[in-house]
Write an enzyme that holds these catalytic residues in place. Structure first.
Site, short mmCIF file in Angstrom:
data_model
loop_
_atom_site.label_atom_id
_atom_site.label_comp_id
_atom_site.label_asym_id
_atom_site.label_seq_id
_atom_site.Cartn_x
_atom_site.Cartn_y
_atom_site.Cartn_z
CG HIS A 76 -1.92 1.00 1.36
ND1 HIS A 76 -2.20 1.64 2.55
CD2 HIS A 76 -2.78 1.51 0.44
CE1 HIS A 76 -3.20 2.49 2.35
NE2 HIS A 76 -3.56 2.43 1.08
CG ASP A 121 -2.82 7.16 -2.91
OD1 ASP A 121 -3.81 6.46 -3.17
OD2 ASP A 121 -2.14 7.02 -1.86
CG HIS A 159 -3.62 9.37 0.70
ND1 HIS A 159 -4.44 10.04 1.59
CD2 HIS A 159 -4.26 8.21 0.42
CE1 HIS A 159 -5.52 9.31 1.83
NE2 HIS A 159 -5.43 8.19 1.12
CD GLU A 166 -6.78 5.45 -4.47
OE1 GLU A 166 -6.10 4.89 -3.59
OE2 GLU A 166 -7.68 6.28 -4.23
O1 G3P Z 1 -6.20 1.62 -3.43
C1 G3P Z 1 -6.51 1.14 -2.17
C2 G3P Z 1 -6.36 2.19 -1.10
O2 G3P Z 1 -5.18 2.90 -1.30
C3 G3P Z 1 -7.53 3.13 -1.03
O3 G3P Z 1 -7.52 3.99 0.07
O4 G3P Z 1 -7.15 6.14 1.15
O5 G3P Z 1 -5.35 4.46 1.18
O6 G3P Z 1 -5.90 5.66 -0.91
P1 G3P Z 1 -6.43 5.11 0.38
MG MG Z 2 -4.61 4.64 -2.34
#
Ligand code: G3P
Ligand code: MG
Length: 248
Positions: free
Chosen positions: A15, A44, A57, A117
């Site tokens: 992540h 992100d 993010h 993302e």
């Molecule tokens: O892509 C999965 C996850 O990254 C979504 O939530 O807020 O961590 O970008 P966030």
């Molecule tokens: Mg994400």
């Protein structure tokens, strides 16, 4: 129209680059993923004021850099001056806030799969979807595996689909909506990505039976990981590369 490419969906996806072991959305994070044997990472991506695709993010740079203010108001030259690592510890001081091009070069050199993302700045949904998709297609031209595009924002995914239909897409949601079949079909997605806390075994089985890949975020407990994999979930996006060592 080109046919859509597949994405390999390895069991574990790091992540935000390297989870919580390194500053999120930096090359230092991806390096951590490689160190733990991960084949894939998520990050992100949004647009700077001058339309450069870069990794961040939040809507502002405040939490993950030494700067302040809205990301959408800053040019890439301004963003490049920021320290995106020092907030995580002295060992990471001076770490750059990377562009998507920086990360593409790193991932391609390391044969690391990437889930981009699309995380638009407020009000920039359509153009972010379009420009991120175009930049991703350019940066990964000729690569053995394409980048996977995902987003919570349907308008961004729709723009990505129109711009680069061959790149694989995933619909990202916290809670799976009742009309998930219609959304996945309309956006011609390969997968659904959801918060693991909202998934049930029955829904997981339905999504798999419908022929889609299924990824859950953010899974940090090995017991949750075992349960979700037993339900047929393909990939788990995790912050804890140290607790969920990539296999194989
Ligand atoms: O892509 C999965 C996850 O990254 C979504 O939530 O807020 O961590 O970008 P966030
Ligand atoms: Mg994400």
């Amino acid at each position: 129209q080109q046919s859509k490419q597949a994405w390999p969906y390895p069991e574990f996806v790091a992540h935000r680059g390297g989870g919580t072991l390194a500053p999120e959305n930096t090359v230092a994070g991806f390096r951590e993923g490689i160190r733990y044997g991960y084949r894939a990472a998520e990050c992100d991506v949004k647009l700077s004021a001058d339309n450069v695709c870069f990794l961040l993010h939040d809507d502002t740079v405040d939490r993950t850099s030494n700067g302040k203010g809205a990301a959408r108001a800053k040019t890439m030259a301004e963003l490049s001056q920021l320290d995106a690592g020092g907030w995580k510890g002295a060992a990471f001081a001076g770490e750059a806030l990377p562009t998507l091009a920086n990360v593409a070069a790193y991932c391609r050199a390391q044969s690391m799969l990437l889930n981009i993302e699309i995380k638009p700045c407020p009000g920039r949904f359509e153009e972010t979807g379009r420009l991120v998709a175009q930049e991703a297609a350019r940066l990964w031209a000729g690569a053995s595996a394409p980048p996977l595009l995902s987003s919570f924002e349907i308008d961004a995914l729709r723009a990505a689909q129109a711009a680069e239909p061959a790149l694989p897409r995933a619909f990202l949601c916290e809670e799976i909506p009742a009309d998930w079949r219609a959304i996945l079909a309309e956006l011609d997605c390969v997968a659904l990505h959801c918060d693991h806390k909202t998934l049930t075994e029955a829904l997981a089985r339905d999504i798999k039976a419908a022929g889609y890949q299924l990824l859950c975020y953010t899974v940090n407990d090995p017991a949750d990981a075992r349960r979700l994999l037993a339900w047929g979930v393909d990939s788990l996006c995790t912050d804890r590369l140290d607790l969920l060592p990539a296999r194989g």
